[in-house]
Write an enzyme that holds these catalytic residues in place. Structure first.
Site, PDB file in Angstrom:
ATOM      1  N   GLN A  65       4.476   4.557   2.943  1.00 57.41           N
ATOM      2  CA  GLN A  65       4.019   3.343   2.278  1.00 57.41           C
ATOM      3  C   GLN A  65       4.351   2.137   3.152  1.00 57.41           C
ATOM      4  O   GLN A  65       5.194   2.218   4.054  1.00 57.41           O
ATOM      5  CB  GLN A  65       4.618   3.199   0.886  1.00 57.41           C
ATOM      6  CG  GLN A  65       6.103   2.996   0.813  1.00 57.41           C
ATOM      7  CD  GLN A  65       6.591   3.052  -0.644  1.00 57.41           C
ATOM      8  OE1 GLN A  65       6.104   3.829  -1.456  1.00 57.41           O
ATOM      9  NE2 GLN A  65       7.570   2.217  -0.965  1.00 57.41           N
ATOM     10  N   VAL A  66       3.672   1.011   2.870  1.00 58.62           N
ATOM     11  CA  VAL A  66       3.728  -0.151   3.745  1.00 58.62           C
ATOM     12  C   VAL A  66       4.313  -1.351   2.996  1.00 58.62           C
ATOM     13  O   VAL A  66       3.954  -1.606   1.836  1.00 58.62           O
ATOM     14  CB  VAL A  66       2.322  -0.507   4.272  1.00 58.62           C
ATOM     15  CG1 VAL A  66       2.374  -1.729   5.186  1.00 58.62           C
ATOM     16  CG2 VAL A  66       1.726   0.686   5.027  1.00 58.62           C
TER      17      VAL A  66
ATOM     18  N   ALA B 289       0.859  -1.191   0.000  1.00 56.33           N
ATOM     19  CA  ALA B 289       0.000   0.000   0.000  1.00 56.33           C
ATOM     20  C   ALA B 289       0.887   1.230   0.000  1.00 56.33           C
ATOM     21  O   ALA B 289       1.957   1.240   0.613  1.00 56.33           O
ATOM     22  CB  ALA B 289      -0.932   0.011   1.210  1.00 56.33           C
TER      23      ALA B 289
ATOM     24  N   ALA C 293       0.564   5.456   0.429  1.00 54.76           N
ATOM     25  CA  ALA C 293      -0.294   6.594   0.767  1.00 54.76           C
ATOM     26  C   ALA C 293       0.471   7.890   0.558  1.00 54.76           C
ATOM     27  O   ALA C 293       1.596   7.912   0.056  1.00 54.76           O
ATOM     28  CB  ALA C 293      -0.787   6.466   2.201  1.00 54.76           C
ATOM     29  N   SER C 294      -0.126   8.974   0.974  1.00 54.52           N
ATOM     30  CA  SER C 294       0.428  10.289   0.685  1.00 54.52           C
ATOM     31  C   SER C 294       1.685  10.599   1.490  1.00 54.52           C
ATOM     32  O   SER C 294       2.557  11.328   1.018  1.00 54.52           O
ATOM     33  CB  SER C 294      -0.630  11.362   0.963  1.00 54.52           C
ATOM     34  OG  SER C 294      -1.144  11.213   2.268  1.00 54.52           O
TER      35      SER C 294
ATOM     36  N   ASP D 221      -8.992   9.659  10.737  1.00 53.95           N
ATOM     37  CA  ASP D 221      -8.722   9.512   9.305  1.00 53.95           C
ATOM     38  C   ASP D 221      -9.388   8.234   8.808  1.00 53.95           C
ATOM     39  O   ASP D 221      -8.754   7.380   8.182  1.00 53.95           O
ATOM     40  CB  ASP D 221      -7.213   9.473   9.059  1.00 53.95           C
ATOM     41  CG  ASP D 221      -6.859   9.768   7.604  1.00 53.95           C
ATOM     42  OD1 ASP D 221      -7.717  10.301   6.880  1.00 53.95           O
ATOM     43  OD2 ASP D 221      -5.730   9.465   7.191  1.00 53.95           O
TER      44      ASP D 221
ATOM     45  N   LYS E 150       5.766   0.309   8.062  1.00 55.07           N
ATOM     46  CA  LYS E 150       5.358   1.566   7.442  1.00 55.07           C
ATOM     47  C   LYS E 150       6.550   2.513   7.420  1.00 55.07           C
ATOM     48  O   LYS E 150       7.151   2.803   8.463  1.00 55.07           O
ATOM     49  CB  LYS E 150       4.207   2.187   8.240  1.00 55.07           C
ATOM     50  CG  LYS E 150       3.604   3.426   7.586  1.00 55.07           C
ATOM     51  CD  LYS E 150       2.357   3.894   8.336  1.00 55.07           C
ATOM     52  CE  LYS E 150       1.716   5.089   7.659  1.00 55.07           C
ATOM     53  NZ  LYS E 150       0.496   5.539   8.365  1.00 55.07           N
TER      54      LYS E 150
END
Length: 507
Positions: free
Chosen positions: A131-132, A125, A127-128, A281, A146
């Site tokens: 990332q993971v 994944a 994200a902004s 979130d 992460k």
């Protein structure tokens, strides 16, 4: 630097044709007229939703987060745009694997191969902000790692500076700007973004939420492995589940979507009113559903907190709304100082009733919260209601919850689902249960204080006697000083009279 960033925003907007969207949807506004005069009409091969998504990705984390929030509001957006923005939730382009290994090696002081038994170089994944990657600890435990994006801090700093400048201009150029407190809102947003840039803070957030929902049948929260966490890396338990947005897959697994939607509402109100600590979130990209139907929370960078006063105020307002007691709502706003004290309660009550009455007794799918929010905003302007920056994150989370509930069960009655929970919470706060709980909470303090009462009483009485004696002494001294001043004045007058009498033969 701000001018450079502003120039980039304008350039990216033009490159992806966002000006054409303004021409289409803001043609009757003054801003739209300016765009129409200054920029020619153009044609683009890519659909408008894709162009908007690509523009937000190009502009960076803050704009991506804005798109994430919008993606949950399908009642406010055309479907083509909402579908594209939904891709921002977990499909932001990743950064290269070699940079991931460099960041981790710098944090651990040794190569990644010596820290983990196995590390997947490809992200699962992105994200902004981070990332993971999946990995395996030396003892065989499967974990998710992460990793913070390299160089993200200055980008966020520049964007926040631009937002602050925009907020400053809004305050100065718009009549309602000062009442809306845009600069305070930006500061609150910046504080939460700063928390997202420290993985140790996110790890502590995750740990706290896990503790709050220990043994819960509603929510799973991963365990944090502190020995492997650092400022730019978070290592936590690998969670298994289906993304909550994949409703077809959930139905195929036999998950009751109606029950799932009600559980989401209960989780939200539990976090807010029981704990005063909530996941702020909660877009679908951060939520999985386990095989047993439990929610699985991910991404703990943004958490919200509420004081006891905030919780009590919100609960009273929610219940008053549910009971359609609009006078109580109006009075609560005045008592809290959210509207001026000179506001007439009856007028404010009538205005709130006109906004809220139409939304009751209707399923969620039939309620236009966009129109409701617009009318509430108009009411706020009329009564000079002030925006409360400390509740901005709660408002954002409530929007996410609504969007998620609409996706899982369009027939969900949000109000009726939440009302029993709030009534129970209020009874525990102000009823006999609250009295007993407060007694239990204070019992340890009383047990420690009671044996000391004689000594404390003697000290208080002695101190009081000393204070009275000191006050009496000060009073006598002041009286003596006044007498001395009178004596001096009389002496000067007598001396003057004697002197005049002696000088009389010579005058």
């Amino acid at each position: 630097m701000r001018l450079f960033r502003l120039a980039k925003i304008i350039t990216v907007s033009l490159r992806f044709g966002l000006d054409q969207m303004i021409r289409e949807h803001a043609a009757n506004t003054r801003f739209g007229e300016w765009v129409h005069r200054l920029l020619p009409a153009r044609q683009f091969a890519a659909p408008r939703g894709e162009r908007l998504r690509l523009a937000l990705e190009s502009l960076g984390p803050i704009f991506v987060k804005f798109g994430q929030m919008l993606s949950t509001r399908r009642d406010l957006l055309p479907l083509d745009i909402a579908d594209e923005l939904a891709l921002l939730q977990d499909r932001v382009p990743p950064f290269p694997s070699h940079q991931v290994l460099e960041v981790l090696a710098a944090e651990y002081g040794q190569p990644v191969s010596e820290v983990f038994k196995h590390f997947e170089p490809e992200p699962v994944a992105s994200a902004s902000v981070a990332q993971v990657h999946f990995a395996v600890l030396p003892d065989g435990t499967e974990v998710a790692v992460k990793v913070l994006r390299p160089g993200i801090e200055p980008v966020i700093a520049h964007d926040v500076a631009l937002l602050d400048t925009a907020a400053f201009l809004i305050e100065k150029l718009w009549a309602d700007g000062r009442r809306l407190k845009p600069r305070e809102v930006v500061q609150e947003f910046a504080r939460h973004l700063e928390d997202e840039l420290d993985m140790m803070r996110e790890a502590s957030n995750c740990s706290q939420l896990r503790r709050n929902f220990k043994d819960s049948s509603l929510l799973q929260v991963p365990e944090v492995y502190w020995d492997f966490c650092a400022q730019r890396a978070l290592v936590m338990q690998r969670m298994v589940g289906t993304p909550v947005s994949r409703t077809d897959a959930l139905r195929a697994q036999g998950v009751d979507l109606k029950a799932l939607s009600r559980a989401g509402v209960e989780i939200f109100f539990t976090q807010v009113f029981r704990d005063g600590y909530f996941h702020a979130d909660m877009h679908p990209g951060n939520i999985l559903v386990a095989a047993n139907g439990q929610y699985v929370a991910l991404d703990f960078g943004i958490m919200g907190t509420l004081t006891d006063r905030d919780k009590a105020y919100l609960a009273q307002n929610f219940l008053a709304f549910f009971q359609r007691d609009y006078k109580r709502v109006a009075q609560a706003h005045i008592d809290a100082g959210w509207v001026p004290a000179h506001t007439r309660v009856d007028e404010f009550e009538t205005a709130i009733r006109a906004v809220c009455e139409p939304i009751f007794d209707r399923p969620l799918k039939d309620i236009s919260f966009g129109k409701t929010l617009l009318r509430l905003f108009q009411t706020a302007r009329r009564f000079e209601m002030e925006v409360q920056p400390q509740l901005v994150m709660l408002q954002k989370t409530l929007l996410n919850i609504e969007g998620l509930g609409r996706q899982l069960d369009p027939e969900l009655d949000l109000w009726q689902t939440a009302k029993p929970f709030l009534e129970k919470w209020m009874s525990e706060q102000i009823g006999w249960r609250a009295f007993i709980r407060h007694l239990k909470d204070e019992a340890p303090n009383w047990a420690a204080t009671l044996p000391q009462l004689p000594r404390l009483l003697h000290r208080a009485l002695a101190s009081d006697a000393e204070e009275r004696a000191a006050a009496r002494h000060a009073e006598l001294m002041a009286l003596q000083q006044r007498r001395n001043r009178w004596l001096i004045a009389l002496s000067v007058m007598l001396a003057g009279l004697v002197l005049l009498d002696l000088l009389k033969p010579y005058l």
